[in-house]
Scaffold this motif. Structure first.
Motif, PDB file in Angstrom:
ATOM      1  N   GLU A  92     -53.371 -53.068  15.711  1.00 22.35           N
ATOM      2  CA  GLU A  92     -53.463 -54.511  15.922  1.00 22.35           C
ATOM      3  C   GLU A  92     -54.210 -55.044  17.306  1.00 22.35           C
ATOM      4  O   GLU A  92     -54.561 -56.217  17.034  1.00 22.35           O
ATOM      5  N   ARG A  93     -53.770 -54.182  18.225  1.00 22.20           N
ATOM      6  CA  ARG A  93     -54.045 -54.649  19.463  1.00 22.20           C
ATOM      7  C   ARG A  93     -55.519 -54.528  19.874  1.00 22.20           C
ATOM      8  O   ARG A  93     -55.967 -54.885  20.784  1.00 22.20           O
ATOM      9  N   LEU A  94     -56.226 -53.566  18.677  1.00 24.78           N
ATOM     10  CA  LEU A  94     -57.820 -53.656  19.412  1.00 24.78           C
ATOM     11  C   LEU A  94     -58.616 -54.615  18.538  1.00 24.78           C
ATOM     12  O   LEU A  94     -58.124 -55.165  17.733  1.00 24.78           O
ATOM     13  N   THR A  95     -59.710 -54.810  18.965  1.00 22.50           N
ATOM     14  CA  THR A  95     -60.854 -55.673  18.379  1.00 22.50           C
ATOM     15  C   THR A  95     -61.227 -54.987  17.063  1.00 22.50           C
ATOM     16  O   THR A  95     -60.958 -53.982  16.684  1.00 22.50           O
ATOM     17  N   VAL A  96     -61.843 -55.846  16.362  1.00 23.14           N
ATOM     18  CA  VAL A  96     -62.410 -55.507  15.014  1.00 23.14           C
ATOM     19  C   VAL A  96     -63.373 -54.547  15.166  1.00 23.14           C
ATOM     20  O   VAL A  96     -63.309 -53.242  14.479  1.00 23.14           O
ATOM     21  N   MET A  97     -64.304 -54.509  16.121  1.00 29.83           N
ATOM     22  CA  MET A  97     -64.991 -53.402  16.473  1.00 29.83           C
ATOM     23  C   MET A  97     -64.623 -52.135  16.650  1.00 29.83           C
ATOM     24  O   MET A  97     -65.064 -51.061  16.193  1.00 29.83           O
ATOM     25  N   LEU A 127     -72.188 -52.404  13.122  1.00 29.62           N
ATOM     26  CA  LEU A 127     -72.566 -54.043  12.767  1.00 29.62           C
ATOM     27  C   LEU A 127     -72.867 -54.124  11.300  1.00 29.62           C
ATOM     28  O   LEU A 127     -72.738 -55.197  10.729  1.00 29.62           O
ATOM     29  N   GLU A 128     -73.607 -52.998  10.666  1.00 27.26           N
ATOM     30  CA  GLU A 128     -74.032 -53.170   9.262  1.00 27.26           C
ATOM     31  C   GLU A 128     -73.054 -53.023   8.379  1.00 27.26           C
ATOM     32  O   GLU A 128     -72.956 -54.078   7.300  1.00 27.26           O
ATOM     33  N   MET A 129     -71.959 -52.456   8.697  1.00 30.43           N
ATOM     34  CA  MET A 129     -70.608 -52.679   7.772  1.00 30.43           C
ATOM     35  C   MET A 129     -69.991 -53.685   7.904  1.00 30.43           C
ATOM     36  O   MET A 129     -69.669 -54.303   6.803  1.00 30.43           O
ATOM     37  N   LEU A 130     -69.985 -54.393   9.011  1.00 26.35           N
ATOM     38  CA  LEU A 130     -69.314 -55.644   9.174  1.00 26.35           C
ATOM     39  C   LEU A 130     -70.182 -56.864   8.476  1.00 26.35           C
ATOM     40  O   LEU A 130     -69.598 -57.599   7.716  1.00 26.35           O
ATOM     41  N   ARG A 132     -71.875 -56.153   5.952  1.00 25.18           N
ATOM     42  CA  ARG A 132     -71.528 -55.909   4.425  1.00 25.18           C
ATOM     43  C   ARG A 132     -70.507 -56.315   3.774  1.00 25.18           C
ATOM     44  O   ARG A 132     -70.358 -56.774   2.603  1.00 25.18           O
ATOM     45  N   VAL A 133     -69.296 -56.192   4.392  1.00 24.89           N
ATOM     46  CA  VAL A 133     -68.087 -56.684   4.151  1.00 24.89           C
ATOM     47  C   VAL A 133     -67.871 -58.431   4.392  1.00 24.89           C
ATOM     48  O   VAL A 133     -66.885 -58.760   4.141  1.00 24.89           O
ATOM     49  N   GLY A 134     -68.822 -59.080   4.818  1.00 24.67           N
ATOM     50  CA  GLY A 134     -68.724 -60.286   5.477  1.00 24.67           C
ATOM     51  C   GLY A 134     -67.801 -60.769   6.591  1.00 24.67           C
ATOM     52  O   GLY A 134     -67.425 -61.815   6.825  1.00 24.67           O
ATOM     53  N   LEU A 135     -67.962 -59.864   7.570  1.00 23.77           N
ATOM     54  CA  LEU A 135     -67.329 -60.184   8.824  1.00 23.77           C
ATOM     55  C   LEU A 135     -68.348 -60.259   9.958  1.00 23.77           C
ATOM     56  O   LEU A 135     -67.713 -60.033  11.114  1.00 23.77           O
ATOM     57  N   SER A 136     -69.491 -60.562   9.606  1.00 25.02           N
ATOM     58  CA  SER A 136     -70.378 -60.581  11.186  1.00 25.02           C
ATOM     59  C   SER A 136     -69.748 -61.679  11.927  1.00 25.02           C
ATOM     60  O   SER A 136     -69.336 -62.723  11.403  1.00 25.02           O
ATOM     61  N   GLY A 137     -69.913 -61.545  13.097  1.00 26.22           N
ATOM     62  CA  GLY A 137     -69.539 -62.497  14.308  1.00 26.22           C
ATOM     63  C   GLY A 137     -67.922 -62.147  14.563  1.00 26.22           C
ATOM     64  O   GLY A 137     -67.667 -62.547  15.466  1.00 26.22           O
ATOM     65  N   GLY A 149     -56.922 -60.673   3.899  1.00 19.21           N
ATOM     66  CA  GLY A 149     -58.121 -60.256   3.492  1.00 19.21           C
ATOM     67  C   GLY A 149     -59.235 -59.740   4.356  1.00 19.21           C
ATOM     68  O   GLY A 149     -59.843 -58.776   4.168  1.00 19.21           O
ATOM     69  N   GLN A 150     -59.344 -60.305   5.325  1.00 23.69           N
ATOM     70  CA  GLN A 150     -59.979 -59.942   6.528  1.00 23.69           C
ATOM     71  C   GLN A 150     -59.957 -58.640   6.929  1.00 23.69           C
ATOM     72  O   GLN A 150     -60.458 -57.671   7.154  1.00 23.69           O
ATOM     73  N   ARG A 151     -58.327 -58.494   7.165  1.00 19.57           N
ATOM     74  CA  ARG A 151     -57.882 -57.233   7.816  1.00 19.57           C
ATOM     75  C   ARG A 151     -58.360 -55.946   6.812  1.00 19.57           C
ATOM     76  O   ARG A 151     -58.915 -54.969   7.181  1.00 19.57           O
ATOM     77  N   GLN A 152     -58.120 -56.198   5.533  1.00 22.68           N
ATOM     78  CA  GLN A 152     -58.383 -55.190   4.448  1.00 22.68           C
ATOM     79  C   GLN A 152     -59.941 -54.934   4.715  1.00 22.68           C
ATOM     80  O   GLN A 152     -60.509 -53.752   4.436  1.00 22.68           O
ATOM     81  N   ARG A 153     -60.676 -55.990   4.930  1.00 24.49           N
ATOM     82  CA  ARG A 153     -62.314 -55.599   4.786  1.00 24.49           C
ATOM     83  C   ARG A 153     -62.657 -54.879   6.195  1.00 24.49           C
ATOM     84  O   ARG A 153     -63.253 -53.924   5.984  1.00 24.49           O
ATOM     85  N   VAL A 154     -62.035 -55.179   7.117  1.00 21.56           N
ATOM     86  CA  VAL A 154     -61.961 -54.192   8.364  1.00 21.56           C
ATOM     87  C   VAL A 154     -61.432 -52.681   7.976  1.00 21.56           C
ATOM     88  O   VAL A 154     -62.188 -51.812   8.289  1.00 21.56           O
ATOM     89  N   GLY A 155     -60.290 -52.798   7.451  1.00 21.04           N
ATOM     90  CA  GLY A 155     -59.930 -51.217   7.037  1.00 21.04           C
ATOM     91  C   GLY A 155     -60.836 -50.540   5.997  1.00 21.04           C
ATOM     92  O   GLY A 155     -61.053 -49.379   6.127  1.00 21.04           O
ATOM     93  N   ILE A 156     -61.502 -51.266   5.146  1.00 16.35           N
ATOM     94  CA  ILE A 156     -62.560 -50.656   4.165  1.00 16.35           C
ATOM     95  C   ILE A 156     -63.890 -50.150   5.240  1.00 16.35           C
ATOM     96  O   ILE A 156     -64.346 -49.028   4.999  1.00 16.35           O
TER      97      ILE A 156
END
Lengths: 281, 271
Positions: A92-97, A127-130, A132-137, A149-156
């Motif tokens: 939780e405390r880390l960034t998406v990247m 970056l490509e994965m992000l 691909r799942v619609g989380l660029s930026g 939903g966004q978290r699950q995309r990060v999980g994927i």
């Protein structure tokens, strides 16, 4: 690809979660494992990457006997087994990247891990994965600032960063609203197909299972009681898996109800590309 | 119970809170027992009002001698305070770093049973002994001075950070750790990627809090010969230089207050 023989898990205290289960997945297909809570679905998945130690049985992934490996070798195999969780289980405390890059942890040195100096190729893939799942930026957003939903995309993304040979997916949509659940399920099925890898998806949502899986395995009290094409699921098989209920309400094949927003058009084409809606923070 | 009694009871229902100790015999015998014990204990400590009253003028006399505080030997005062502050800073720096492995070793969810028992034993032992006792031990072992004080505070800090950080580690979200394990990360990578981010804010808070404690302790340790301003204070009282003693006390109070305020300020900002 994946072969499971005689898999049994008895927890300390004597509760048997799995009872001599056998399963063979020989092609890159999406296998939905359905069953009521407590049927042993989570244990089944976790025995495959040995987050739960099987009591008995043999598991082969691409010819390697997983249950016979020592701790070090198990780590090496695990890096190629992507796992997706019900509660996303992002740090939780880390960034998406950082979360996405953690999929590469098994491949980098401890110093690279400490200072987050991941190889350029990994960062590029992340970056490509992000994208691909619609989380660029969202690279620098903290994981705890995202929606479900966004978290699950990060999980994927994290799971796919491992360039996995198999995807183990544990109740990926149970914490999501029906619409997001559909999008996420379809995304997982799509990514499994794109990467040509099998995906085992635990779910108790029969509607989503029949729609997105090519094969359905039914677990009931630790026994595999159903293993067939989605179209062959009917009221009597559902009764065998979940117990007695009025299954007529679900429609003939359980297709058209759960997990689908009412105003969405029905489609038999499970392979259609899902456009991800723009995401707001 | 007569008929009219029962009637009154039904007409005016009464309610009382249930006593903490429900058995009346136990309740009253405990109460009376405590009363007797206190009377006995008062006799044992030689509580003597006459001595107390006769002491009052002496206290007044002492306060009279203390005032005004004597700051003339400010260089001695200053070097003592400085030594205390440095003892506190160095031992905090060492203690919070060495406290990390102690915390890891004392976390039930990270290490096997025997390792856990070993580290918990260390923490238990150090935390049972007050700093002053540890200081006496180190002074005997390596001689007078700030070095003994520093070792004392470092030891105490490792146990402090070890215990409180271990509690934090044992309370982390296991799901996040499981996910990192599922990526094929080994023990050390799980530690830095799955656990460290979860406990970092607490660790920073603990470190600052410990610095604050170490500063207060460093002031006292001099009394048993472990360096710092405490030694100066002890000597001043020993030579009946109460005015110099008061000056030292005043400076100590000011510095401790500043340290406490500063640490509170920083901790409130990281939460």
């Amino acid at each position: 690809m994946l072969r499971i023989e005689d898999l049994t898990k008895t927890y300390p205290g004597g509760r048997t979660a799995l009872n001599q289960c056998a399963l063979s997945v020989e092609q890159s297909q999406v296998v939905a494992v359905i069953g009521p809570s407590g049927a042993g679905k989570s244990t089944f998945l976790r025995c495959i990457n040995r987050l739960v130690e099987p009591t008995q049985g043999r598991i082969f992934l691409n010819g390697t006997e997983i249950n016979a490996l020592g701790a070090k070798k198990m780590c090496r195999i695990r890096r190629r087994m992507g796992m997706i969780f019900q509660e996303y289980n992002l740090v939780e405390r880390l960034t998406v990247m950082e979360n996405v890059l953690s999929g590469r942890l098994g491949f980098v040195s401890i110093f690279q891990a400490i200072f987050r100096r991941f190889p350029g190729a990994d960062v590029e893939l992340a970056l490509e994965m992000l994208a691909r799942v619609g989380l660029s930026g969202y690279e620098n957003s903290r994981a705890d600032a995202l929606s479900g939903g966004q978290r699950q995309r990060v999980g994927i993304s994290r799971a796919l960063m491992q360039r996995p040979q198999i995807l183990l997916v544990d109740e990926p949509t149970s914490s999501l609203d029906p619409k997001t659940a559909r999008t996420i399920m379809s995304l997982i099925a799509e990514l499994a197909r794109e990467n040509g890898i099998p995906a085992l998806i635990n779910t108790h949502d029969v509607g989503l299972a029949t729609e997105f899986a090519q094969r359905i395995v039914g677990l009931s009290e630790g026994d595999i009681v159903f293993d067939d094409f989605p179209k062959n699921i009917n009221a009597s098989s559902l009764t065998r898996i979940f117990g007695e209920a009025d299954w007529k309400q679900m429609g003939d094949s359980g297709h058209h109800t759960t997990g689908r927003a009412l105003d969405e058009p029905l489609t038999e084409d499970t392979g259609k590309t899902v456009s991800l809606e723009p995401i707001k923070a | 119970m007569s008929h009219s009694d029962a009637e009154a009871h039904t007409l005016r229902p009464s309610w009382r809170p249930r006593p903490t100790i429900r058995n009346p015999w136990l309740r009253w015998s405990l109460l009376i027992g405590c009363g007797f014990y206190i009377i006995y204990a008062i006799g044992d400590v030689h509580l003597n009002p006459e001595r107390f009253i006769s002491g009052i003028p002496r206290v007044a006399e002492m306060l009279g001698v203390m005032l005004p505080p004597d700051f003339s030997r400010w260089d001695l005062l200053f070097s003592g305070i400085l030594e205390s502050i440095q003892m506190a800073i160095i031992s905090t720096a060492l203690g919070i770093v060495l406290g990390i492995p102690v915390a890891v070793g004392a976390s039930r969810n990270l290490v096997p049973g025997p390792v856990y028992a070993l580290f918990r034993g260390y923490i238990g032992m150090v935390r049972t002994l007050p700093e002053v006792l540890i200081a006496i031990f180190f002074v005997k072992a390596i001689g007078f001075g700030a070095f003994a004080g520093m070792l004392t505070l470092t030891t105490a800090s490792t146990a402090f950070v070890g215990k409180l950080l271990a509690e934090e580690i044992e309370a982390i979200d296991p799901g996040q750790v499981e996910a990192i394990r599922a990526t094929g990360a080994g023990w050390s990578k799980v530690l830095i990627y799955g656990i460290q981010p979860q406990v970092l804010p607490r660790y920073i808070g603990l470190s600052i809090y410990r610095w604050d404690i170490n500063f207060r302790e460093s002031v006292i340790l001099g009394i048993v010969g472990a360096g710092g301003i405490g030694a100066t204070l002890y000597n001043a009282f020993g030579r009946y230089e109460y005015d110099f003693g008061l000056a030292i006390l005043l400076v100590m109070i000011v510095v401790v207050l500043i340290a406490e305020w500063g640490s509170g300020e920083i901790r409130s900002r990281i939460q």
